[in-house]
Design an enzyme around this catalytic site. Structure first.
Site, PDB file in Angstrom:
ATOM      1  N   LYS A  41      49.169 135.444  37.879  1.00 20.11           N
ATOM      2  CA  LYS A  41      47.703 135.428  37.816  1.00 20.11           C
ATOM      3  C   LYS A  41      47.177 135.156  36.408  1.00 20.11           C
ATOM      4  O   LYS A  41      46.228 134.383  36.234  1.00 20.11           O
ATOM      5  CB  LYS A  41      47.148 136.748  38.354  1.00 20.11           C
ATOM      6  CG  LYS A  41      47.481 136.933  39.833  1.00 20.11           C
ATOM      7  CD  LYS A  41      46.955 138.218  40.391  1.00 20.11           C
ATOM      8  CE  LYS A  41      47.633 138.577  41.704  1.00 20.11           C
ATOM      9  NZ  LYS A  41      47.478 137.567  42.751  1.00 20.11           N
ATOM     10  N   ASN A 186      38.568 140.343  44.818  1.00 17.08           N
ATOM     11  CA  ASN A 186      38.318 139.764  46.143  1.00 17.08           C
ATOM     12  C   ASN A 186      38.034 140.887  47.151  1.00 17.08           C
ATOM     13  O   ASN A 186      38.013 142.064  46.790  1.00 17.08           O
ATOM     14  CB  ASN A 186      39.474 138.853  46.564  1.00 17.08           C
ATOM     15  CG  ASN A 186      40.780 139.613  46.800  1.00 17.08           C
ATOM     16  OD1 ASN A 186      40.791 140.833  46.992  1.00 17.08           O
ATOM     17  ND2 ASN A 186      41.883 138.886  46.797  1.00 17.08           N
ATOM     18  N   THR A 244      28.974 128.895  48.982  1.00 13.78           N
ATOM     19  CA  THR A 244      29.819 127.790  48.532  1.00 13.78           C
ATOM     20  C   THR A 244      29.966 126.764  49.648  1.00 13.78           C
ATOM     21  O   THR A 244      29.823 127.101  50.826  1.00 13.78           O
ATOM     22  CB  THR A 244      31.177 128.330  48.038  1.00 13.78           C
ATOM     23  OG1 THR A 244      31.877 127.293  47.359  1.00 13.78           O
ATOM     24  CG2 THR A 244      32.038 128.864  49.171  1.00 13.78           C
ATOM     25  N   ASP A 257      42.402 132.954  41.070  1.00 11.38           N
ATOM     26  CA  ASP A 257      42.703 132.738  39.647  1.00 11.38           C
ATOM     27  C   ASP A 257      41.960 131.519  39.116  1.00 11.38           C
ATOM     28  O   ASP A 257      41.514 131.505  37.969  1.00 11.38           O
ATOM     29  CB  ASP A 257      44.209 132.540  39.449  1.00 11.38           C
ATOM     30  CG  ASP A 257      45.006 133.745  39.902  1.00 11.38           C
ATOM     31  OD1 ASP A 257      44.473 134.862  39.854  1.00 11.38           O
ATOM     32  OD2 ASP A 257      46.166 133.556  40.312  1.00 11.38           O
TER      33      ASP A 257
HETATM   34  O1  RIB Z   1      47.253 134.759  42.425  1.00 13.27           O
HETATM   35  C1  RIB Z   1      48.295 133.915  42.759  1.00 13.27           C
HETATM   36  C2  RIB Z   1      49.535 134.291  42.010  1.00 13.27           C
HETATM   37  O2  RIB Z   1      49.927 135.562  42.413  1.00 13.27           O
HETATM   38  C3  RIB Z   1      50.725 133.406  42.255  1.00 13.27           C
HETATM   39  O3  RIB Z   1      50.808 132.333  41.356  1.00 13.27           O
HETATM   40  C4  RIB Z   1      51.886 134.350  42.148  1.00 13.27           C
HETATM   41  O4  RIB Z   1      52.656 134.118  40.998  1.00 13.27           O
HETATM   42  C5  RIB Z   1      51.280 135.742  42.149  1.00 13.27           C
HETATM   43  O5  RIB Z   1      51.372 136.326  40.919  1.00 13.27           O
END
Ligand code: RIB
Ligand code: NA
Length: 310
Positions: A41, A186, A244, A257
């Site tokens: 993340k 979330n 959205t 992310d």
């Molecule tokens: O939020 C997605 C991420 O969560 C992925 O890339 C994985 O690595 C986990 O950490």
């Protein structure tokens, strides 16, 4: 040289299998595609901010192994400053086993490994940079004490903080709320943190009020295709629902992310923009990411987006 966005957080190698559905306990199923990608993340958020044009630095720890070496190269390829990326021989680079079903939903197991060895020593080394950054971002894939210490360092130096309590833990230290200018999670994380169900806009408003009361400057709860809700301590009565555009979802992994990385970019570049407008644009960025497989591989660059977003 001051950074727009600094992220203190995780790096994971994503080992992704696409399958028609998620397997049950004890079951073996056939998948149709496997790939390895850069994830975690913290790093995902940093890379999205960098792709939009932010000057970024990452504070993290990877293993002295093939995955760790590769990860450092990935940061360099994106122009992310790597002086605060440590390598340890005491643990392996973090790894995430991910299964994505045909609906674009996922199930993930992370083994944090080297991420858990990021601590005070590394933060002290990064303090001069942190204290001059515009925005600092933290999550919960490194030790919570490390995240909290980083948020406090930033706050003491009047650096704007974004905290993403993911993956969520039920008994989150109350100090995290007070150390967050923007607390962004979330639906399922909001549910775990408040103890009440959060399935739509109405419940998100209520959960947001509860989180706001705990001391954050603002709260954003992301709702996938329903956009997000934005609440501010300064105007507690006016919760806003930011909608959205509908998109065709291929893989939602890392969409949250992408949203946070974009939000960090907007907070750094347009500090006077209303938070709900930043959230609206961050939704658009994350909306692009769900239309392609993988996490970072699906994140748009500035050049892929309409000019009016900048
Ligand atoms: O939020 C997605 C991420 O969560 C992925 O890339 C994985 O690595 C986990 O950490
Ligand atoms: Na994606």
């Amino acid at each position: 040289e001051a950074f727009d966005v600094m992220v203190v957080g995780s790096c994971m190698t994503d080992l992704v299998s696409q399958a028609p559905r998620l397997p049950k306990a004890g079951e073996t199923i056939h998948g149709h595609k496997f790939f390895i990608g850069f994830g975690g993340k913290g790093a995902n958020q940093c890379i999205q901010a960098a792709r939009l044009g932010a000057k970024t630095a990452m504070v993290c720890k990877v293993g002295k192994d093939f995955f760790g070496d590769n990860y450092i190269q990935n940061f360099k390829d994106h122009g992310v400053h790597t002086d605060f990326v440590g390598q340890t021989s005491d643990a392996a680079t973090g790894a995430a086993s991910i299964i994505v079903n045909n609906a674009g939903e996922n199930a993930i197991v992370i083994v944090a490994g080297a991420n858990m060895l990021l601590g005070s020593e590394e933060l002290q080394k990064a303090l001069p940079a942190i204290s001059h950054a515009k925005v600092l971002v933290c999550q919960l894939e490194v030790s919570p004490q490390t995240s909290l210490q980083a948020l406090r360092m930033a706050q003491e130096n009047k650096v704007k903080t974004i905290f993403n309590p993911a993956p969520a833990i039920p008994d989150l230290d109350k100090d995290f709320y007070r150390a967050s200018d923007v607390f962004c999670c979330n639906e399922s994380e909001a549910e775990l943190l408040t103890g009440s169900s959060v399935t739509g806009v109405e419940e998100a408003h209520e959960a947001g009020q509860e989180l706001l009361k705990r001391g954050c400057g603002s709260v954003i709860i992301t709702l996938g295709p329903q956009g997000c809700v934005v609440l501010k301590a300064q105007e507690p009565a006016s919760t806003k629902h930011v909608q959205t555009a509908a998109v065709t979802t291929v893989d939602t992994t890392g969409a949250g992310d992408s949203f946070i990385g974009a939000l960090a970019f907007y907070m750094a570049h347009y500090p006077t923009m209303p938070l709900e407008e930043m959230a609206r644009r961050a939704n658009q960025v994350a909306g692009v990411s769900v239309q392609a497989v993988g996490t970072q591989t699906s994140y748009p660059f500035k050049k892929d987006l309409p000019a009016e977003m900048f």
